[in-house]
Design a protein around this motif. Structure first.
Motif, PDB file in Angstrom:
ATOM      1  N   UNK A 117      -9.441  46.993  58.761  1.00 21.68           N
ATOM      2  CA  UNK A 117      -9.782  47.492  57.623  1.00 21.68           C
ATOM      3  C   UNK A 117      -8.611  48.143  56.957  1.00 21.68           C
ATOM      4  N   UNK A 118      -7.534  48.634  57.670  1.00 24.15           N
ATOM      5  CA  UNK A 118      -6.278  49.176  57.550  1.00 24.15           C
ATOM      6  C   UNK A 118      -5.623  48.389  56.518  1.00 24.15           C
ATOM      7  N   UNK A 119      -5.204  47.289  57.378  1.00 28.70           N
ATOM      8  CA  UNK A 119      -4.341  46.235  56.485  1.00 28.70           C
ATOM      9  C   UNK A 119      -5.256  45.971  55.023  1.00 28.70           C
ATOM     10  N   UNK A 120      -6.258  45.745  55.078  1.00 29.67           N
ATOM     11  CA  UNK A 120      -7.028  45.224  53.612  1.00 29.67           C
ATOM     12  C   UNK A 120      -6.822  46.423  52.834  1.00 29.67           C
ATOM     13  N   UNK A 121      -7.124  47.403  53.248  1.00 28.55           N
ATOM     14  CA  UNK A 121      -7.383  48.776  52.073  1.00 28.55           C
ATOM     15  C   UNK A 121      -5.771  49.013  51.572  1.00 28.55           C
ATOM     16  N   UNK A 122      -5.100  48.991  52.559  1.00 30.74           N
ATOM     17  CA  UNK A 122      -3.670  49.318  52.209  1.00 30.74           C
ATOM     18  C   UNK A 122      -3.072  48.122  51.338  1.00 30.74           C
ATOM     19  N   UNK A 123      -3.504  46.870  51.700  1.00 28.51           N
ATOM     20  CA  UNK A 123      -2.906  45.776  50.839  1.00 28.51           C
ATOM     21  C   UNK A 123      -3.504  45.774  49.508  1.00 28.51           C
ATOM     22  N   UNK A 124      -4.826  45.965  49.397  1.00 28.75           N
ATOM     23  CA  UNK A 124      -5.240  46.301  47.934  1.00 28.75           C
ATOM     24  C   UNK A 124      -4.961  47.332  47.347  1.00 28.75           C
ATOM     25  N   UNK A 125      -4.995  48.506  47.771  1.00 31.96           N
ATOM     26  CA  UNK A 125      -4.667  49.779  46.838  1.00 31.96           C
ATOM     27  C   UNK A 125      -3.583  50.363  47.038  1.00 31.96           C
ATOM     28  N   UNK A 126      -2.791  50.245  48.061  1.00 32.45           N
ATOM     29  CA  UNK A 126      -1.476  50.944  48.475  1.00 32.45           C
ATOM     30  C   UNK A 126      -1.748  52.402  49.278  1.00 32.45           C
ATOM     31  N   UNK A 127      -2.817  52.774  49.523  1.00 33.26           N
ATOM     32  CA  UNK A 127      -2.993  53.719  50.679  1.00 33.26           C
ATOM     33  C   UNK A 127      -4.274  53.588  51.407  1.00 33.26           C
ATOM     34  N   UNK A 178      -3.304  42.745  65.420  1.00 33.75           N
ATOM     35  CA  UNK A 178      -2.147  43.060  64.775  1.00 33.75           C
ATOM     36  C   UNK A 178      -1.877  41.834  63.760  1.00 33.75           C
ATOM     37  N   UNK A 179      -1.917  40.437  64.397  1.00 34.39           N
ATOM     38  CA  UNK A 179      -1.799  39.436  63.593  1.00 34.39           C
ATOM     39  C   UNK A 179      -2.949  39.593  62.364  1.00 34.39           C
ATOM     40  N   UNK A 180      -4.176  39.998  62.595  1.00 33.17           N
ATOM     41  CA  UNK A 180      -5.024  39.863  61.523  1.00 33.17           C
ATOM     42  C   UNK A 180      -4.748  40.855  60.412  1.00 33.17           C
ATOM     43  N   UNK A 181      -4.221  42.176  61.251  1.00 33.98           N
ATOM     44  CA  UNK A 181      -4.013  43.442  60.078  1.00 33.98           C
ATOM     45  C   UNK A 181      -2.812  42.940  59.169  1.00 33.98           C
ATOM     46  N   UNK A 182      -1.823  42.271  59.655  1.00 35.08           N
ATOM     47  CA  UNK A 182      -0.520  41.946  58.825  1.00 35.08           C
ATOM     48  C   UNK A 182      -1.088  40.892  57.880  1.00 35.08           C
ATOM     49  N   UNK A 183      -1.739  39.891  58.358  1.00 36.31           N
ATOM     50  CA  UNK A 183      -2.353  39.016  57.162  1.00 36.31           C
ATOM     51  C   UNK A 183      -3.024  39.612  56.036  1.00 36.31           C
ATOM     52  N   UNK A 184      -3.753  40.279  56.472  1.00 32.89           N
ATOM     53  CA  UNK A 184      -4.643  41.254  55.466  1.00 32.89           C
ATOM     54  C   UNK A 184      -3.778  42.169  54.529  1.00 32.89           C
ATOM     55  N   UNK A 185      -2.546  42.671  55.036  1.00 37.12           N
ATOM     56  CA  UNK A 185      -1.829  43.315  54.254  1.00 37.12           C
ATOM     57  C   UNK A 185      -0.747  42.469  53.608  1.00 37.12           C
ATOM     58  N   UNK A 186      -0.530  41.267  53.884  1.00 38.43           N
ATOM     59  CA  UNK A 186       0.295  40.406  53.268  1.00 38.43           C
ATOM     60  C   UNK A 186      -0.076  39.765  52.269  1.00 38.43           C
ATOM     61  N   UNK A 187      -1.288  39.170  52.182  1.00 36.65           N
ATOM     62  CA  UNK A 187      -1.851  38.203  51.100  1.00 36.65           C
ATOM     63  C   UNK A 187      -1.679  38.659  49.718  1.00 36.65           C
ATOM     64  N   UNK A 188      -1.814  40.074  49.480  1.00 35.09           N
ATOM     65  CA  UNK A 188      -1.499  40.646  48.235  1.00 35.09           C
ATOM     66  C   UNK A 188      -0.286  41.298  47.927  1.00 35.09           C
ATOM     67  N   UNK A 189       0.870  41.115  48.971  1.00 40.93           N
ATOM     68  CA  UNK A 189       1.890  41.969  49.097  1.00 40.93           C
ATOM     69  C   UNK A 189       2.877  41.127  48.122  1.00 40.93           C
ATOM     70  N   UNK A 190       4.122  41.647  47.542  1.00 38.99           N
ATOM     71  CA  UNK A 190       5.261  41.190  47.034  1.00 38.99           C
ATOM     72  C   UNK A 190       6.077  40.242  47.680  1.00 38.99           C
ATOM     73  N   UNK A 191       6.200  38.933  47.553  1.00 42.02           N
ATOM     74  CA  UNK A 191       7.146  38.301  48.399  1.00 42.02           C
ATOM     75  C   UNK A 191       6.503  37.531  49.598  1.00 42.02           C
ATOM     76  N   UNK A 192       7.165  37.023  50.429  1.00 42.49           N
ATOM     77  CA  UNK A 192       7.034  36.217  51.457  1.00 42.49           C
ATOM     78  C   UNK A 192       6.852  37.151  52.986  1.00 42.49           C
TER      79      UNK A 192
END
Ligand code: EPZ
Length: 459
Positions: free
Chosen positions: A139-149, A208-222
């Motif tokens: 949930x860390x990657x998802x919440x961080x990716x969505x809200x920034x903290x 770790x793979x899952x957390x990175x995916x969840x953080x990256x899908x709404x991030x800026x860039x590739x």
């Protein structure tokens, strides 16, 4: 009770009941509540009278290790998410409670979970929720990716090893998160959206793979992930996210390319079948003897497990999404079983395949390469008469003609399943306590096994 203190669960008979969260403030106020909850969770046990062959068919449950990251991914979506084929497990309810605490309402009817389309109104996940299971960390990657903290305490889960999250944290830092670690928790924040990054994992970690995916899908860039884990559950997560509008390439390969997008919409998705539970029931039939049919499975996910059962002398025939499994005579031993990352032999199958081999004709060697403390079921197997020696990563199982019922305690989720498999093939009565561990991953295990002719009850 606040909405996140309970989740609405409808039984198959459409009777609505609440799964109380007994949230921390309730338990703290009434210490008796803590004692009662603790007591209830520890006194439940399974009574098994072994020696009965299994016969019949079962329909396989949805995958725990797919529904958990996909529930975390639902937090990223602006819009309602409907998930079909969800397993009714304590871990599933725990993930729903985390979503509730973030401000997303959830319902569970039959085997369908609905997550409402509200936004995230909270970015801290309480310690009691984090400690309920290991996969709370994604949930860390998802919440961080969505809200920034996001603020979390360190996750709980089965005690099968140290299970650090250093790869998770170093990847999030590369994506621009500022991570402050303190005591048993950590706080992460990013100035605006996370940034895409090139990340190489020193080990293809699933979480770790899952957390990175969840953080990256709404991030800026590739974001590029090298040496990504390739487990089918990760592919299921990727397919779900793509259906919500994410741009992810490289599914089923070790290299993922994620092109961040502005937003994700909701969708309807069906969770993949649980390959580990499938292997578990194959091991139960191998241990007790029997002829079973497993429907709604995906045989292609078991390409490293099926050959092991065939070497043991079992017959395994697959047809589309059905496996026909039979085991008759005394099993053959297996020279060596090495646990590996997918598509190798899964560490999650080690305990119950070992259980099946306790009565094999000869010695089998296991090498557990993934977790450093994943032989905790050996004590219980020895109490049933198994002859097993453990030295570090290696366990040597000398087959004995008979096992005998004994009282033991499930040490963790898959170890508990291994004790059940062994008890089914043992002569006499076994009592397996700490069933709460087994309930984390198996939907109504006693009902399923009873339907196959096993003499098993929960008390
Ligand atoms: C997932 O755990 C599964 N859990 C486990 O299933 C499974 O056994 C495991 O993957 C391996 O397949 C869920 O999906 C909820 P890892 P996870 O990160 O993500 C080390 C079950 O029974 N590591 O691939 O925790 C770690 O210590 C459960 O259903 C680091 O060193 O597994 C371990 O030795 C049990 N640093 C190895 O990698 C990190 O940052 C594999 O861990 C992360 C992991």
């Amino acid at each position: 009770m606040a909405v996140h203190d309970r989740i609405i669960v409808k039984s198959r008979l459409n009777r609505r009941f609440f799964v109380p969260n007994l949230s921390p403030n309730i338990i703290k106020r009434h210490s008796i509540g803590k004692k009662v909850k603790g007591l209830l969770l520890t006194v439940q046990k399974l009574i098994i009278n072994g020696g009965k062959r299994l016969r019949g068919e079962l329909s396989l449950q949805g995958a725990k290790n797919a529904v958990l990251p996909i529930l975390a991914a639902a937090a990223l979506c602006d819009g309602e998410v409907t998930l079909k084929n969800c397993p009714r497990l304590s871990d599933t309810y725990a993930a729903m409670r985390i979503l509730n605490s973030l401000g997303r309402k959830t319902t569970f009817e039959a085997n369908t979970i609905t997550v409402d389309g509200a936004g995230i109104s909270e970015t801290q996940i309480s310690e009691s929720l984090m400690r309920e299971m290991r996969s709370s960390v994604i949930f860390l990657g998802a919440v961080l990716g969505k809200t920034g903290n996001c603020k979390i305490s360190l996750p709980g889960g089965c005690d099968i090893g140290a299970r650090p999250i250093d790869m998770h944290i170093s990847a999030l830092k590369k994506m621009g998160a500022v991570v402050t670690e303190s005591g048993a928790g950590l706080s992460c924040e990013s100035a605006g959206r996370l940034k895409g990054a090139e990340i190489s994992l020193f080990f293809p970690s699933v979480g770790a793979t899952e957390n990175i995916i969840l953080a990256a899908v709404l991030s800026e860039g590739v974001t590029v992930i090298h040496n990504a884990a390739r487990e089918p559950e990760i592919t299921d997560l990727i397919y779900f996210l793509r259906k919500c509008g994410a741009q992810i390439e490289g599914a089923q390969t070790g290299s993922l390319v994620i092109n961040g997008v502005e937003r994700l919409h909701g969708c309807e998705y069906e969770i993949m079948p649980d390959r580990i539970v499938c292997a578990t029931y194959m091991a139960c039939a191998a241990a007790a003897g029997g002829d079973i049919v497993i429907r709604n499975c995906r045989p292609a996910h078991l390409t490293a497990v099926t050959p092991v059962f065939e070497q043991m002398g079992c017959a395994v025939h697959s047809l589309k999404n059905t496996i026909y499994f039979s085991s008759g005579k005394r099993l053959n031993a297996i020279d060596i079983v090495r646990t590996m990352v997918y598509p190798g032999f899964p560490t999650d199958a080690q305990a119950f395949v070992m259980a099946a081999l306790c009565k094999a004709d000869g010695a089998s060697v296991f090498v557990e390469n993934i977790f450093e403390n994943r032989y905790r079921h050996v004590g219980g197997l020895r109490r049933m008469g198994a002859d097993i020696q453990v030295e570090g990563k290696v366990a040597v199982v000398k087959g004995t003609p008979r096992l005998f019922g004994a009282n033991c305690s499930a040490p963790d989720l898959r170890g508990g399943a291994g004790l059940v498999a062994a008890a089914l093939g043992a002569e006499g009565r076994s009592e397996i306590s700490s069933v709460r561990y087994i309930d984390r991953g198996y939907e109504a295990i006693e009902a399923t096994l009873s339907s196959l002719g096993a003499d098993i009850v929960r008390v």
